[in-house]
Design a protein around this motif. Structure first.
Motif, PDB file in Angstrom:
ATOM      1  N   GLY A  14       0.797  -1.212   0.000  1.00 46.01           N
ATOM      2  CA  GLY A  14       0.000   0.000   0.000  1.00 46.01           C
ATOM      3  C   GLY A  14       0.830   1.263   0.000  1.00 46.01           C
ATOM      4  N   THR A  15       2.040   1.197   0.557  1.00 47.40           N
ATOM      5  CA  THR A  15       2.885   2.380   0.676  1.00 47.40           C
ATOM      6  C   THR A  15       4.017   2.394  -0.339  1.00 47.40           C
ATOM      7  OG1 THR A  15       2.406   2.467   3.045  1.00 47.40           O
ATOM      8  CG2 THR A  15       4.305   3.733   2.263  1.00 47.40           C
ATOM      9  N   ASN A  16       4.700   1.269  -0.496  1.00 48.63           N
ATOM     10  CA  ASN A  16       5.876   1.200  -1.356  1.00 48.63           C
ATOM     11  C   ASN A  16       5.772   0.061  -2.360  1.00 48.63           C
ATOM     12  OD1 ASN A  16       7.492   3.319  -0.041  1.00 48.63           O
ATOM     13  ND2 ASN A  16       7.554   1.897   1.690  1.00 48.63           N
ATOM     14  N   ALA A  17       6.474   0.230  -3.469  1.00 49.69           N
ATOM     15  CA  ALA A  17       6.635  -0.825  -4.464  1.00 49.69           C
ATOM     16  C   ALA A  17       8.126  -1.098  -4.599  1.00 49.69           C
ATOM     17  CB  ALA A  17       6.037  -0.416  -5.796  1.00 49.69           C
ATOM     18  N   ARG A  18       8.525  -2.341  -4.379  1.00 51.19           N
ATOM     19  CA  ARG A  18       9.923  -2.750  -4.545  1.00 51.19           C
ATOM     20  C   ARG A  18      10.057  -3.503  -5.858  1.00 51.19           C
ATOM     21  NH1 ARG A  18       8.786  -3.150   0.925  1.00 51.19           N
ATOM     22  NH2 ARG A  18      10.320  -2.170   2.318  1.00 51.19           N
ATOM     23  N   PHE A  19      11.003  -3.088  -6.676  1.00 51.98           N
ATOM     24  CA  PHE A  19      11.213  -3.706  -7.976  1.00 51.98           C
ATOM     25  C   PHE A  19      12.586  -4.360  -8.030  1.00 51.98           C
ATOM     26  CE2 PHE A  19       8.119  -0.333  -8.862  1.00 51.98           C
ATOM     27  CZ  PHE A  19       7.164  -1.041  -9.579  1.00 51.98           C
ATOM     28  N   GLY A  20      12.673  -5.454  -8.791  1.00 51.16           N
ATOM     29  CA  GLY A  20      13.939  -6.134  -8.974  1.00 51.16           C
ATOM     30  C   GLY A  20      14.077  -6.649 -10.395  1.00 51.16           C
ATOM     31  N   TRP A  21      15.282  -7.066 -10.740  1.00 52.62           N
ATOM     32  CA  TRP A  21      15.673  -7.433 -12.100  1.00 52.62           C
ATOM     33  C   TRP A  21      16.353  -8.794 -12.048  1.00 52.62           C
ATOM     34  CZ3 TRP A  21      14.358  -4.846 -16.346  1.00 52.62           C
ATOM     35  CH2 TRP A  21      15.082  -4.995 -17.525  1.00 52.62           C
ATOM     36  N   VAL A  22      15.918  -9.708 -12.896  1.00 54.87           N
ATOM     37  CA  VAL A  22      16.519 -11.030 -12.949  1.00 54.87           C
ATOM     38  C   VAL A  22      17.096 -11.225 -14.344  1.00 54.87           C
ATOM     39  CG1 VAL A  22      16.187 -13.509 -12.653  1.00 54.87           C
ATOM     40  CG2 VAL A  22      14.833 -11.907 -11.294  1.00 54.87           C
ATOM     41  N   ASP A  23      18.416 -11.263 -14.442  1.00 50.78           N
ATOM     42  CA  ASP A  23      19.085 -11.445 -15.724  1.00 50.78           C
ATOM     43  C   ASP A  23      19.634 -12.862 -15.809  1.00 50.78           C
ATOM     44  OD1 ASP A  23      20.105 -10.760 -18.244  1.00 50.78           O
ATOM     45  OD2 ASP A  23      20.582  -8.730 -17.572  1.00 50.78           O
ATOM     46  N   ASP A  24      20.583 -13.106 -16.681  1.00 50.23           N
ATOM     47  CA  ASP A  24      21.033 -14.462 -16.953  1.00 50.23           C
ATOM     48  C   ASP A  24      21.605 -15.168 -15.724  1.00 50.23           C
ATOM     49  OD1 ASP A  24      20.221 -14.134 -19.510  1.00 50.23           O
ATOM     50  OD2 ASP A  24      22.201 -13.727 -20.342  1.00 50.23           O
ATOM     51  N   GLY A  25      22.138 -14.411 -14.774  1.00 52.29           N
ATOM     52  CA  GLY A  25      22.689 -15.026 -13.573  1.00 52.29           C
ATOM     53  C   GLY A  25      21.652 -15.637 -12.667  1.00 52.29           C
ATOM     54  N   ALA A  27      19.918 -14.285 -10.186  1.00 56.13           N
ATOM     55  CA  ALA A  27      19.694 -13.610  -8.905  1.00 56.13           C
ATOM     56  C   ALA A  27      18.882 -12.331  -9.128  1.00 56.13           C
ATOM     57  CB  ALA A  27      21.019 -13.278  -8.238  1.00 56.13           C
ATOM     58  N   VAL A  28      18.173 -11.926  -8.095  1.00 60.12           N
ATOM     59  CA  VAL A  28      17.428 -10.666  -8.157  1.00 60.12           C
ATOM     60  C   VAL A  28      18.369  -9.528  -7.782  1.00 60.12           C
ATOM     61  CG1 VAL A  28      15.459  -9.371  -7.288  1.00 60.12           C
ATOM     62  CG2 VAL A  28      15.292 -11.859  -7.532  1.00 60.12           C
ATOM     63  N   ASP A  29      18.536  -8.567  -8.689  1.00 59.31           N
ATOM     64  CA  ASP A  29      19.355  -7.402  -8.364  1.00 59.31           C
ATOM     65  C   ASP A  29      18.685  -6.149  -8.933  1.00 59.31           C
ATOM     66  OD1 ASP A  29      19.882  -7.605 -11.060  1.00 59.31           O
ATOM     67  OD2 ASP A  29      21.982  -8.172 -10.829  1.00 59.31           O
ATOM     68  N   GLN A  30      19.440  -5.053  -9.013  1.00 55.86           N
ATOM     69  CA  GLN A  30      18.877  -3.769  -9.445  1.00 55.86           C
ATOM     70  C   GLN A  30      17.600  -3.444  -8.652  1.00 55.86           C
ATOM     71  OE1 GLN A  30      20.485  -1.791 -11.519  1.00 55.86           O
ATOM     72  NE2 GLN A  30      22.041  -3.325 -12.066  1.00 55.86           N
ATOM     73  N   ILE A  31      17.681  -3.625  -7.351  1.00 59.10           N
ATOM     74  CA  ILE A  31      16.498  -3.445  -6.496  1.00 59.10           C
ATOM     75  C   ILE A  31      16.327  -1.966  -6.146  1.00 59.10           C
ATOM     76  CG2 ILE A  31      15.490  -4.008  -4.256  1.00 59.10           C
ATOM     77  CD1 ILE A  31      17.035  -6.700  -4.459  1.00 59.10           C
ATOM     78  N   ALA A  45       5.044   3.647 -12.362  1.00 53.85           N
ATOM     79  CA  ALA A  45       6.131   3.266 -11.458  1.00 53.85           C
ATOM     80  C   ALA A  45       7.130   2.341 -12.153  1.00 53.85           C
ATOM     81  CB  ALA A  45       5.561   2.589 -10.208  1.00 53.85           C
ATOM     82  N   VAL A  46       6.626   1.402 -12.934  1.00 56.65           N
ATOM     83  CA  VAL A  46       7.516   0.506 -13.669  1.00 56.65           C
ATOM     84  C   VAL A  46       8.379   1.284 -14.647  1.00 56.65           C
ATOM     85  CG1 VAL A  46       7.613  -1.342 -15.384  1.00 56.65           C
ATOM     86  CG2 VAL A  46       6.095  -1.555 -13.416  1.00 56.65           C
ATOM     87  N   GLN A  47       7.784   2.229 -15.379  1.00 53.52           N
ATOM     88  CA  GLN A  47       8.558   3.011 -16.342  1.00 53.52           C
ATOM     89  C   GLN A  47       9.668   3.792 -15.641  1.00 53.52           C
ATOM     90  OE1 GLN A  47       8.414   2.535 -19.396  1.00 53.52           O
ATOM     91  NE2 GLN A  47       6.380   1.714 -19.845  1.00 53.52           N
ATOM     92  N   ALA A  48       9.363   4.329 -14.457  1.00 52.98           N
ATOM     93  CA  ALA A  48      10.384   5.052 -13.697  1.00 52.98           C
ATOM     94  C   ALA A  48      11.497   4.096 -13.260  1.00 52.98           C
ATOM     95  CB  ALA A  48       9.761   5.723 -12.481  1.00 52.98           C
ATOM     96  N   TYR A  49      11.112   2.896 -12.852  1.00 55.05           N
ATOM     97  CA  TYR A  49      12.115   1.902 -12.456  1.00 55.05           C
ATOM     98  C   TYR A  49      12.984   1.502 -13.638  1.00 55.05           C
ATOM     99  CZ  TYR A  49      14.114  -2.643 -11.383  1.00 55.05           C
ATOM    100  OH  TYR A  49      14.980  -3.692 -11.242  1.00 55.05           O
ATOM    101  N   LEU A  50      12.369   1.288 -14.797  1.00 54.67           N
ATOM    102  CA  LEU A  50      13.139   0.858 -15.970  1.00 54.67           C
ATOM    103  C   LEU A  50      14.139   1.920 -16.413  1.00 54.67           C
ATOM    104  CD1 LEU A  50      10.408  -0.981 -18.085  1.00 54.67           C
ATOM    105  CD2 LEU A  50      12.159  -1.972 -16.589  1.00 54.67           C
ATOM    106  N   VAL A  51      13.816   3.172 -16.204  1.00 47.22           N
ATOM    107  CA  VAL A  51      14.780   4.236 -16.491  1.00 47.22           C
ATOM    108  C   VAL A  51      16.015   4.065 -15.612  1.00 47.22           C
ATOM    109  CG1 VAL A  51      15.214   6.719 -16.300  1.00 47.22           C
ATOM    110  CG2 VAL A  51      13.108   5.891 -17.357  1.00 47.22           C
ATOM    111  N   LEU A  52      15.806   3.747 -14.340  1.00 50.41           N
ATOM    112  CA  LEU A  52      16.934   3.534 -13.423  1.00 50.41           C
ATOM    113  C   LEU A  52      17.779   2.342 -13.854  1.00 50.41           C
ATOM    114  CD1 LEU A  52      15.060   4.076 -10.017  1.00 50.41           C
ATOM    115  CD2 LEU A  52      16.588   5.690 -11.175  1.00 50.41           C
ATOM    116  N   VAL A  53      17.116   1.253 -14.271  1.00 47.79           N
ATOM    117  CA  VAL A  53      17.855   0.072 -14.707  1.00 47.79           C
ATOM    118  C   VAL A  53      18.636   0.370 -15.985  1.00 47.79           C
ATOM    119  CG1 VAL A  53      17.657  -2.316 -15.493  1.00 47.79           C
ATOM    120  CG2 VAL A  53      16.224  -1.497 -13.628  1.00 47.79           C
TER     121      VAL A  53
END
Length: 327
Positions: A14-25, A27-31, A45-53
């Motif tokens: 309800g307050t925060n959204a935590r996003f992560g990235w799973v690439d070939d390795g 593991a979840v990173d780019q949190i 929110a996803v578009q803003a996160y993808l800009v960071l990644v």
């Protein structure tokens, strides 16, 4: 993109959204954690996160084609309404807006349950029994704003989550003091569920009941955070007894969940309340009450109980949900 990676995973409350990235390795990173109030909905929110990644990965960046979101709400059909957030959206429309081939939506405790088989000793703290084992059936309970309950069971096709609404099961007392507490609360509510007392919304109710049973003035209503702070600071007998009762009742409830699901691999505790209790929790009657099931004490004694210390565990559960689509 091996195995359709990279994948996008999220744990949205309800307050925060935590996003992560799973690439070939794998593991979840780019949190990153983004405040829900800053965005009109998950697509923004996803578009803003993808800009960071993209900024972090540069030329190595590729847009995700698969995603799994853990959501703090009940899921039924295409329309999603988060319980404590202004975010409202269509699953199909969100998938199209993000250009995803696959978008999985999971209840947050379904995702947390899926994380259990891959948690390791650095991500939990055991209370009183052997180390948890990733086998058979595992369960998780989580006193936070509400009280979440979930499970996961091992099958020939992989780990299968067992979502449910166990927090709304009727709460049972184990002694005369707890019976008096529940009798007091039943004066206000027709049904006293576990969530009614074992949650952020429930702690003030439990505090009021403890004060009444002890014959002490309740004083001005206290929020859950204040009750915890006063109990840990000492000098407030009602708050201290409230937390003691909370831990004992939670132990009895956890034992019920273990028996109901046959969670021989372990019962884990998530949510935001118990980690704040620190050593007071580990010195409480939680484990004693977990095992106190009469003829089935011997069944419960070998079952591990552990506090999840990794606040990002649900992201790995979301990743496992995508991974199991690949197999």
């Amino acid at each position: 993109m091996a195995n359709g990676r990279p994948w996008l995973v999220a744990d949205i409350g309800g307050t925060n959204a935590r996003f992560g990235w799973v690439d070939d390795g794998g593991a979840v990173d780019q949190i990153h954690k983004l405040a829900a109030a800053d965005y009109a909905g998950p697509a923004e929110a996803v578009q803003a996160y993808l800009v960071l990644v993209q900024q972090a990965l540069g030329a190595a960046y590729r847009p995700p084609r698969r995603a799994a979101f853990a959501l703090a709400t009940a899921l039924d059909g295409d329309e999603v309404m988060l319980t404590n957030s202004h975010w409202r959206f269509s699953r199909a429309a969100l998938q199209a807006a993000l250009g995803l081939d696959v978008l999985l939506l999971l209840n947050d405790f379904e995702a947390l349950a899926l994380s259990l088989p891959r948690l390791g000793p650095t991500q939990w703290r055991v209370f009183g029994a052997p180390q948890p084992q990733p086998r058979g059936t595992l369960a998780v309970i989580g006193p936070g704003t509400g009280l979440g309950v979930g499970g996961v069971t091992q099958t020939a096709l992989g780990w299968v989550a067992l979502p449910g609404e166990g927090g709304h099961a009727t709460l049972a007392p184990a002694d005369d003091f707890e019976s008096a507490l529940l009798q007091h609360v039943r004066g206000r509510f027709e049904h006293v569920s576990a969530e009614r007392l074992l949650s952020g919304i429930g702690l003030p109710e439990l505090h009021d009941a403890v004060a009444a049973v002890l014959g002490q003035p309740a004083g001005a209503p206290l929020a859950a955070e204040a009750i915890v702070e006063r109990a840990l600071a000492g000098g407030d007998a009602v708050c201290e007894r409230t937390i003691d009762a909370f831990c004992a009742l939670l132990g009895g409830f956890a034992g019920n969940v273990a028996l109901t699901l046959g969670a021989r691999g372990g019962v884990y505790i998530g949510g935001g309340i118990v980690p704040r209790l620190g050593e007071r929790f580990f010195g409480s009657r939680f484990r004693e009450r977990f095992e106190a099931k009469g003829r089935f004490r011997a069944y419960l004694e070998p079952i591990p109980t552990a506090l999840i210390t990794d606040t990002l565990a649900a992201l790995s559960g979301a990743a496992l949900a995508i991974e199991q689509l690949e197999t």
